[in-house]
Design an enzyme around this catalytic site. Structure first.
Site, PDB file in Angstrom:
ATOM      1  N   SER A  21       0.919  -1.617   0.023  1.00  0.00           N
ATOM      2  CA  SER A  21      -0.677   0.116  -0.023  1.00  0.00           C
ATOM      3  C   SER A  21       1.292   1.396  -0.616  1.00  0.00           C
ATOM      4  O   SER A  21       1.801   1.313  -0.205  1.00  0.00           O
ATOM      5  CB  SER A  21      -1.017   0.211   1.025  1.00  0.00           C
ATOM      6  OG  SER A  21      -2.235   0.786   0.825  1.00  0.00           O
ATOM      7  N   ASN A  22       0.355   2.634   0.719  1.00  0.00           N
ATOM      8  CA  ASN A  22       0.992   3.261   0.335  1.00  0.00           C
ATOM      9  C   ASN A  22       0.429   4.346   1.862  1.00  0.00           C
ATOM     10  O   ASN A  22      -0.324   4.232   2.220  1.00  0.00           O
ATOM     11  CB  ASN A  22       0.442   4.321  -1.349  1.00  0.00           C
ATOM     12  CG  ASN A  22      -0.435   4.336  -1.536  1.00  0.00           C
ATOM     13  OD1 ASN A  22      -1.283   5.271  -0.322  1.00  0.00           O
ATOM     14  ND2 ASN A  22      -1.263   4.037  -2.489  1.00  0.00           N
TER      15      ASN A  22
END
Ligand code: CTP
Ligand code: CA
Length: 230
Positions: free
Chosen positions: A33-34
């Site tokens: 993810s980020n």
């Protein structure tokens, strides 16, 4: 009160906003993810609703409350975000705003069981995710398309490139190399570019709260919509 709200700049418009990160599973317990928090998208959703729009948020995993009056669909992966967006599009959409930080790649084959620690190295093959905003911009009955770009260098060049490549009407770009703005910050500074046929100059939005930036973005959308010859 802000202009967008005072004059109901988006009265009667159907607005869809993607927000937050996406989560791409590696195995049942891990993901890629980020750092996106979804704050800009949620602030825009609240501001669009206040400006008279009917707003649907398509949100990746974020820990934010749904703004008052806004409809919300929760998704996890990029593929889910695209599918949900396409489905919601059938209810009609005048303006599509892509604030989501979509993972560019997903794991080619998600492991059915938790991956056990073994050798000194682990390679995970990735495949490209669909481009949500570009896919929607290609639809026959396309909404007014707004993209976002976070860059660390060559901001104008990359933003203008994305505007054309993704067939967007407008793109808002911010400099994520600046520690004081963007991502988890409550403040943001952006430059807005319009598709050439609008004949509107680029606009620098000064560093302000994400609420204030949202107001300026709505004014920019409104200005472009009112110049569109179609
Ligand atoms: N976007 C999208 N679907 C993707 C990737 C990006 O809808 N799979 C949208 C984002 O929501 C944003 C815009 O496209 O509005 C630009 O995203 P960005 O990550 O800056 O562009 P990319 O084309 O992925 O280019 P890169 O990450 O290589 O800079
Ligand atoms: Ca990307």
């Amino acid at each position: 009160r802000a202009i967008a709200e005072k004059f109901g700049l988006l009265a009667g418009k159907q607005v869809m906003i993607t927000a937050g990160p996406t989560r791409e599973a590696i195995d049942p317990v891990r993901y890629i993810s980020n750092h996106s928090t979804g704050k800009m998208g949620f602030a825009l959703a609240a501001a669009c609703y206040a400006a008279g729009a009917n707003v649907t948020l398509i949100a990746g995993p974020v820990s934010l409350d749904t703004p008052n009056g806004v409809k919300r669909k929760n998704v996890s992966s990029a593929v889910q975000m695209l599918n949900e967006s396409m489905q919601m599009l059938e209810n009609g959409c005048d303006i599509f705003i892509a604030t989501a930080a979509v993972a560019d790649y997903r794991v080619a084959e998600v492991a059915e069981h938790k991956i056990k620690k073994a050798g000194d190295e682990l390679n995970v093959a990735l495949v490209k995710n669909p481009d949500i905003v570009a896919t929607i911009a290609q639809q026959e009955k396309r909404p007014f398309m707004v993209g976002f770009a976070a860059e660390t260098r060559n901001i104008e060049e990359y933003a203008a490139g994305k505007l054309v490549a993704k067939k967007l009407d407008m793109i808002a770009c911010n400099d994520v190399s600046r520690a004081d703005i963007g991502f988890a910050s409550d403040e943001n500074a952006m430059t807005v570019f319009f598709a050439e046929h609008y004949q509107l100059d680029k606009r620098d939005l000064e560093k302000a709260s994400k609420q204030e930036i949202a107001q300026q973005l709505i004014e920019a959308i409104h200005d472009a919509l009112h110049r569109d010859p179609s």
